[in-house]
Design an enzyme around this catalytic site. Structure first.
Site, PDB file in Angstrom:
ATOM      1  N   THR A  88       1.047  -1.071  -0.129  1.00  0.00           N
ATOM      2  CA  THR A  88      -0.035  -0.007   0.141  1.00  0.00           C
ATOM      3  C   THR A  88       0.790   1.187   0.022  1.00  0.00           C
ATOM      4  OG1 THR A  88      -0.146  -0.155   2.230  1.00  0.00           O
ATOM      5  CG2 THR A  88      -2.157  -0.969   1.131  1.00  0.00           C
ATOM      6  N   THR A 125      -1.300  -2.484   5.555  1.00  0.00           N
ATOM      7  CA  THR A 125      -1.525  -0.973   6.444  1.00  0.00           C
ATOM      8  C   THR A 125      -2.593  -0.537   5.556  1.00  0.00           C
ATOM      9  OG1 THR A 125       0.398  -1.370   7.336  1.00  0.00           O
ATOM     10  CG2 THR A 125      -0.642   0.833   7.527  1.00  0.00           C
ATOM     11  N   GLU A 149      -0.334  -5.986  10.740  1.00  0.00           N
ATOM     12  CA  GLU A 149       0.829  -6.434  11.189  1.00  0.00           C
ATOM     13  C   GLU A 149       1.786  -5.493  11.554  1.00  0.00           C
ATOM     14  OE1 GLU A 149       2.092  -9.896  10.863  1.00  0.00           O
ATOM     15  OE2 GLU A 149       3.549  -8.609  11.729  1.00  0.00           O
ATOM     16  N   ARG A 152       8.783  -5.696  12.581  1.00  0.00           N
ATOM     17  CA  ARG A 152       9.943  -4.840  11.949  1.00  0.00           C
ATOM     18  C   ARG A 152      10.769  -5.635  11.288  1.00  0.00           C
ATOM     19  NH1 ARG A 152      12.490  -5.078  17.734  1.00  0.00           N
ATOM     20  NH2 ARG A 152      11.900  -6.913  17.431  1.00  0.00           N
ATOM     21  N   LEU A 251      14.200   5.904  21.092  1.00  0.00           N
ATOM     22  CA  LEU A 251      14.547   7.247  21.292  1.00  0.00           C
ATOM     23  C   LEU A 251      16.128   7.474  20.959  1.00  0.00           C
ATOM     24  CD1 LEU A 251      13.365   7.969  25.089  1.00  0.00           C
ATOM     25  CD2 LEU A 251      12.521   8.890  22.924  1.00  0.00           C
ATOM     26  N   ARG A 252      16.374   6.813  19.988  1.00  0.00           N
ATOM     27  CA  ARG A 252      17.683   6.932  19.136  1.00  0.00           C
ATOM     28  C   ARG A 252      17.578   8.027  18.498  1.00  0.00           C
ATOM     29  NH1 ARG A 252      18.362   2.916  16.372  1.00  0.00           N
ATOM     30  NH2 ARG A 252      16.757   1.674  16.975  1.00  0.00           N
ATOM     31  N   GLY A 254      19.165  10.694  15.292  1.00  0.00           N
ATOM     32  CA  GLY A 254      19.864  10.661  14.632  1.00  0.00           C
ATOM     33  C   GLY A 254      19.539  11.369  13.301  1.00  0.00           C
ATOM     34  N   CYS A 261       7.495   2.115   5.392  1.00  0.00           N
ATOM     35  CA  CYS A 261       6.255   2.226   6.394  1.00  0.00           C
ATOM     36  C   CYS A 261       6.207   3.640   7.140  1.00  0.00           C
ATOM     37  CB  CYS A 261       6.275   0.852   7.179  1.00  0.00           C
ATOM     38  SG  CYS A 261       6.068  -0.644   6.264  1.00  0.00           S
ATOM     39  N   ARG A 331      13.900   1.498   0.808  1.00  0.00           N
ATOM     40  CA  ARG A 331      12.638   2.660   0.265  1.00  0.00           C
ATOM     41  C   ARG A 331      12.925   3.897   1.439  1.00  0.00           C
ATOM     42  NH1 ARG A 331       7.939  -1.679   0.603  1.00  0.00           N
ATOM     43  NH2 ARG A 331       9.212  -2.628   2.177  1.00  0.00           N
TER      44      ARG A 331
HETATM   45  N1  LIG Z   1       7.619  -4.407   5.274  1.00  0.00           N
HETATM   46  C1  LIG Z   1       7.174  -4.598   6.586  1.00  0.00           C
HETATM   47  O1  LIG Z   1       8.027  -4.530   7.529  1.00  0.00           O
HETATM   48  C2  LIG Z   1       5.820  -4.298   6.663  1.00  0.00           C
HETATM   49  C3  LIG Z   1       4.751  -4.009   6.093  1.00  0.00           C
HETATM   50  N2  LIG Z   1       3.497  -3.799   6.403  1.00  0.00           N
HETATM   51  C4  LIG Z   1       2.652  -3.346   5.330  1.00  0.00           C
HETATM   52  O2  LIG Z   1       2.287  -4.494   4.470  1.00  0.00           O
HETATM   53  C5  LIG Z   1       1.914  -4.324   3.211  1.00  0.00           C
HETATM   54  C6  LIG Z   1       3.002  -5.178   2.319  1.00  0.00           C
HETATM   55  O3  LIG Z   1       4.351  -4.524   2.644  1.00  0.00           O
HETATM   56  P1  LIG Z   1       5.626  -5.099   1.918  1.00  0.00           P
HETATM   57  O4  LIG Z   1       5.761  -6.471   2.184  1.00  0.00           O
HETATM   58  O5  LIG Z   1       6.906  -4.517   2.557  1.00  0.00           O
HETATM   59  O6  LIG Z   1       5.461  -4.712   0.327  1.00  0.00           O
HETATM   60  P2  LIG Z   1       6.230  -5.445  -0.864  1.00  0.00           P
HETATM   61  O7  LIG Z   1       6.284  -4.323  -1.894  1.00  0.00           O
HETATM   62  O8  LIG Z   1       7.472  -5.904  -0.290  1.00  0.00           O
HETATM   63  O9  LIG Z   1       5.360  -6.688  -1.208  1.00  0.00           O
HETATM   64  C7  LIG Z   1       4.154  -6.418  -1.820  1.00  0.00           C
HETATM   65  C8  LIG Z   1       3.781  -7.760  -2.883  1.00  0.00           C
HETATM   66  O10 LIG Z   1       2.708  -7.696  -3.273  1.00  0.00           O
HETATM   67  C9  LIG Z   1       2.706  -7.967  -4.854  1.00  0.00           C
HETATM   68  N3  LIG Z   1       1.603  -7.806  -5.382  1.00  0.00           N
HETATM   69  C10 LIG Z   1       1.262  -6.482  -5.861  1.00  0.00           C
HETATM   70  N4  LIG Z   1       0.155  -6.622  -6.438  1.00  0.00           N
HETATM   71  C11 LIG Z   1      -0.664  -8.044  -6.301  1.00  0.00           C
HETATM   72  C12 LIG Z   1      -1.680  -8.623  -6.710  1.00  0.00           C
HETATM   73  N5  LIG Z   1      -2.653  -7.993  -7.206  1.00  0.00           N
HETATM   74  N6  LIG Z   1      -1.818  -9.832  -6.250  1.00  0.00           N
HETATM   75  C13 LIG Z   1      -0.813 -10.687  -5.655  1.00  0.00           C
HETATM   76  N7  LIG Z   1       0.530  -9.936  -5.480  1.00  0.00           N
HETATM   77  C14 LIG Z   1       0.762  -8.563  -5.796  1.00  0.00           C
HETATM   78  C15 LIG Z   1       4.044  -7.606  -5.269  1.00  0.00           C
HETATM   79  O11 LIG Z   1       4.585  -8.172  -6.402  1.00  0.00           O
HETATM   80  C16 LIG Z   1       4.931  -7.530  -4.030  1.00  0.00           C
HETATM   81  O12 LIG Z   1       5.808  -8.800  -4.305  1.00  0.00           O
HETATM   82  C17 LIG Z   1       1.890  -2.834   3.183  1.00  0.00           C
HETATM   83  O13 LIG Z   1       0.810  -2.377   3.384  1.00  0.00           O
HETATM   84  C18 LIG Z   1       2.843  -2.443   4.362  1.00  0.00           C
HETATM   85  O14 LIG Z   1       2.642  -1.176   4.886  1.00  0.00           O
HETATM   86  C19 LIG Z   1       2.907  -3.877   7.769  1.00  0.00           C
HETATM   87  C20 LIG Z   1       4.077  -4.357   8.452  1.00  0.00           C
HETATM   88  C21 LIG Z   1       5.296  -4.682   8.357  1.00  0.00           C
HETATM   89  O1  LIG Z   2       4.465  -0.794   9.409  1.00  0.00           O
HETATM   90  C1  LIG Z   2       5.447  -1.462   9.246  1.00  0.00           C
HETATM   91  O2  LIG Z   2       5.857  -1.728   8.397  1.00  0.00           O
HETATM   92  C2  LIG Z   2       6.597  -1.284  10.445  1.00  0.00           C
HETATM   93  O3  LIG Z   2       7.182  -0.256  10.315  1.00  0.00           O
HETATM   94  C3  LIG Z   2       8.182  -0.193  11.342  1.00  0.00           C
HETATM   95  O4  LIG Z   2       9.148  -1.141  11.458  1.00  0.00           O
HETATM   96  P1  LIG Z   2      10.429  -0.861  10.367  1.00  0.00           P
HETATM   97  O5  LIG Z   2      10.315   0.112   9.332  1.00  0.00           O
HETATM   98  O6  LIG Z   2      10.761  -2.291   9.863  1.00  0.00           O
HETATM   99  O7  LIG Z   2      11.520  -0.318  11.043  1.00  0.00           O
HETATM  100  P2  LIG Z   2      11.768   0.251  12.534  1.00  0.00           P
HETATM  101  O8  LIG Z   2      12.924  -0.498  13.354  1.00  0.00           O
HETATM  102  O9  LIG Z   2      10.426   0.843  13.076  1.00  0.00           O
HETATM  103  O10 LIG Z   2      12.632   1.779  12.132  1.00  0.00           O
HETATM  104  C4  LIG Z   2      11.966   2.550  11.210  1.00  0.00           C
HETATM  105  C5  LIG Z   2      13.078   3.964  11.124  1.00  0.00           C
HETATM  106  O11 LIG Z   2      13.017   4.444  12.129  1.00  0.00           O
HETATM  107  C6  LIG Z   2      14.609   4.785  12.699  1.00  0.00           C
HETATM  108  N1  LIG Z   2      14.478   4.723  13.794  1.00  0.00           N
HETATM  109  C7  LIG Z   2      13.979   3.792  14.687  1.00  0.00           C
HETATM  110  C8  LIG Z   2      14.183   3.846  16.168  1.00  0.00           C
HETATM  111  C9  LIG Z   2      14.859   4.940  16.678  1.00  0.00           C
HETATM  112  O12 LIG Z   2      15.061   5.221  18.098  1.00  0.00           O
HETATM  113  N2  LIG Z   2      15.416   5.910  15.943  1.00  0.00           N
HETATM  114  C10 LIG Z   2      15.365   5.748  14.758  1.00  0.00           C
HETATM  115  O13 LIG Z   2      15.945   6.848  13.948  1.00  0.00           O
HETATM  116  C11 LIG Z   2      15.414   3.608  11.855  1.00  0.00           C
HETATM  117  O14 LIG Z   2      16.567   3.894  11.725  1.00  0.00           O
HETATM  118  C12 LIG Z   2      14.484   3.460  10.803  1.00  0.00           C
HETATM  119  O15 LIG Z   2      14.813   4.066   9.635  1.00  0.00           O
HETATM  120  C13 LIG Z   2       7.625  -0.662  12.914  1.00  0.00           C
HETATM  121  O16 LIG Z   2       8.590  -0.443  13.919  1.00  0.00           O
HETATM  122  C14 LIG Z   2       6.964  -1.808  12.741  1.00  0.00           C
HETATM  123  O17 LIG Z   2       6.196  -2.220  14.266  1.00  0.00           O
HETATM  124  C15 LIG Z   2       5.868  -1.880  11.842  1.00  0.00           C
HETATM  125  O18 LIG Z   2       5.301  -3.047  11.364  1.00  0.00           O
END
Ligand SMILES: NC(=O)C1=CN([C@@H]2O[C@H](COP(=O)(O)OP(=O)(O)OC[C@H]3O[C@@H](n4cnc5c(N)ncnc54)[C@H](O)[C@@H]3O)[C@@H](O)[C@H]2O)C=CC1
Ligand SMILES: O=C(O)[C@H]1O[C@H](OP(=O)(O)OP(=O)(O)OC[C@H]2O[C@@H](n3ccc(=O)[nH]c3=O)[C@H](O)[C@@H]2O)[C@H](O)[C@@H](O)[C@@H]1O
Length: 434
Positions: A88, A125, A149, A152, A251-252, A254, A261, A331
């Site tokens: 998203t 999300t 979800e 991290r 609380l880091r 930088g 995200c 990203r």
């Molecule tokens: N990356 C993370 O750490 C986290 C991500 N989220 C949320 O989860 C969602 C996914 O994030 P990411 O995995 O990071 O994105 P991503 O871009 O890495 O993965 C999305 C995948 O969906 C596929 N896709 C797109 N359209 C499709 C369709 N119509 N059918 C099947 N597959 C399709 C894409 O090819 C891609 O592989 C977002 O909403 C994000 O905000 C939530 C928590 C943690």
């Molecule tokens: O919605 C999401 O996708 C995810 O987004 C974040 O996870 P993530 O983006 O993997 O990484 P974080 O550990 O949250 O760090 C995010 C950014 O903040 C920075 N950061 C983090 C902590 C801190 O104290 N200071 C700081 O500058 C990190 O360097 C990084 O650039 C959230 O922590 C997850 O709970 C959530 O699921």
């Protein structure tokens, strides 16, 4: 009890979720529209870097418990519970979330689900109100649930198998029971489960990320004040952290937050609040975003000052390209944003990252890339530490003293041992510290 689970969208979230669903005992079929990604996953490899994930995935691919496809027909036929994990991203040219992938999943799946008693579970999300709209697109005997979800990157497997909590947005006791059954091995660790309606479940996710972003920008705002007052933000944060009401995590101070995200989620949250007529409630997030972006500019300013007032003819080493350590995700990476700004201002930038080089090269092909940290530092006038990999903390400043043209390091993550670098003859500067 083992269920037949599908995971639609196998990116950072979906690939992790699929492997972890197999790990807790389910039969899993992952689907992605990207055939290259599917081919890689089928061979037991993960197309990105996430510690521990490839081992887990390969193990379950080898036994056939975890499979991948590009066919929605196969998914509909196989699955009892379908997790939607597609991206998203921020809309091109706007702040709202781009929901085209989320909609496409339901558009593909809905016509195939009639008569199957399926549960579709949204994990992406999304702006509040999305689940209600998607539920109306499903056939009568299929049900939707929303299960945001919180994993991290860098800790994705651990966070999926042992999350802080599970949130189930449901419209029926049957949907709740099915989710409890799928997650039973996770819940058995004592994981709290919050059962609620769709809008609350959607809002838990966006408000959690808004809070985390606010916490980081709060300490970075304190860093700005510390810089002006000659105070030390790292010690300030340590002192704050002893107050258990505040806590020490996130609380880091930088160069600020990046990634796929936090930045896009706070913007989408503001956009959605505006649509709901409560934009005022979230105007503070605009300030959170501004503080965060200012930190990137501050690093560029410190680097320019260190380079003698301008970047022309200067070599700037950039340590880090990923938005955080233990990830190859670039990203909205603060490190690459800073590198690109300096490059545009005429600096000769040399970037090194332990894992994110390929992704960085694709996104920023005009930057120069080094083969190692030492290579990046060669003849550098200024060294910028922008992603706190352990490899960078392990560098020996004494040994690198003669590699650079001038021993000047700016620690954009407050993560290097200042005393050690200074003792080795370096000028060490960090954000918000004297
Ligand atoms: N990356 C993370 O750490 C986290 C991500 N989220 C949320 O989860 C969602 C996914 O994030 P990411 O995995 O990071 O994105 P991503 O871009 O890495 O993965 C999305 C995948 O969906 C596929 N896709 C797109 N359209 C499709 C369709 N119509 N059918 C099947 N597959 C399709 C894409 O090819 C891609 O592989 C977002 O909403 C994000 O905000 C939530 C928590 C943690
Ligand atoms: O919605 C999401 O996708 C995810 O987004 C974040 O996870 P993530 O983006 O993997 O990484 P974080 O550990 O949250 O760090 C995010 C950014 O903040 C920075 N950061 C983090 C902590 C801190 O104290 N200071 C700081 O500058 C990190 O360097 C990084 O650039 C959230 O922590 C997850 O709970 C959530 O699921």
């Amino acid at each position: 009890m083992s269920a037949r689970v599908t995971v639609i969208g196998t990116g950072y979230l979906g690939a992790t979720h699929a492997a972890c669903m197999a790990e807790i005992g389910h039969e899993v079929l992952g689907l992605d529209v990207d055939p290259d990604k599917v081919a890689t996953l089928r061979s037991g490899r993960v197309p990105f870097y996430e510690p521990g994930l490839e081992e887990l995935l390969a193990k379950h691919v080898a036994t056939g418990r975890l499979r991948f496809t590009t066919s929605y027909e196969e998914v509909a036929e196989f699955g009892e519970v379908h997790f939607s994990c597609v991206g998203t991203p921020q809309s091109p040219g706007g702040n709202a979330a781009d929901l085209r992938h989320v909609d496409a999943v339901i558009e593909h799946l809905a016509p195939l689900l009639a008569g199957r008693n399926a549960l579709v579970v949204g994990k992406s999300t999304v702006p509040v109100g999305t689940a209600e709209r998607l539920a109306a697109m499903l056939p009568e005997d299929a049900e939707l649930a929303w299960n945001p979800e919180f994993l991290r990157e860098g800790f994705a497997v651990e966070d999926t198998l042992r999350p802080d909590r599970l949130v189930f947005g449901v419209r029926s006791a049957a949907a709740e029971a099915r989710l409890r059954a799928v997650y039973a091995p996770v819940i058995s660790h004592g994981t709290p489960v919050v059962v609620t309606d769709f809008p609350t479940a959607e809002l838990v996710k966006t408000s959690a990320n808004a809070f985390l972003a606010t916490k980081i920008s709060f300490i970075n705002a304190m860093a700005e004040v510390c810089e002006a007052a000659g105070a030390d933000v790292a010690l300030l944060a340590e002192a704050l952290s002893h107050d258990t009401r505040i806590g020490g995590r996130f609380l880091r101070a930088g160069v600020g937050f990046g990634g796929g995200c936090l930045p896009k989620d706070i913007r989408a949250f503001m956009a959605r609040a505006g649509e709901l007529g409560v934009g005022q409630a979230l105007t503070f997030l605009r300030e959170v975003d501004h503080i965060n972006m200012r930190r990137r500019g501050r690093v560029v300013d410190l680097a320019r000052e260190a380079a003698g007032g301008g970047f022309l003819g200067r070599r700037i080493a950039v340590l880090g390209a990923a938005f955080k350590p233990d990830s190859d995700d670039i990203r909205d990476s603060p490190a690459l944003n800073v590198a690109a700004q300096i490059h545009l201002q005429g600096g000769n930038v040399s970037v090194y990252d332990p894992k994110a080089m390929d992704n960085a090269r694709k996104a920023f092909p005009t930057l120069a890339y080094a083969a190692s940290a030492e290579d990046a530092l060669s003849e550098a006038d200024v060294v910028l530490h922008l992603t706190e990999w352990q490899e960078f903390r392990d560098l020996d400043p004494a040994a690198l003293r003669d590699t650079v043209a001038r021993p000047y390091v700016i620690d954009g993550r407050n993560a290097l041992d200042a005393g050690r670098w200074r003792a080795a003859g370096w000028t060490y500067r960090a954000l918000g510290r004297p």
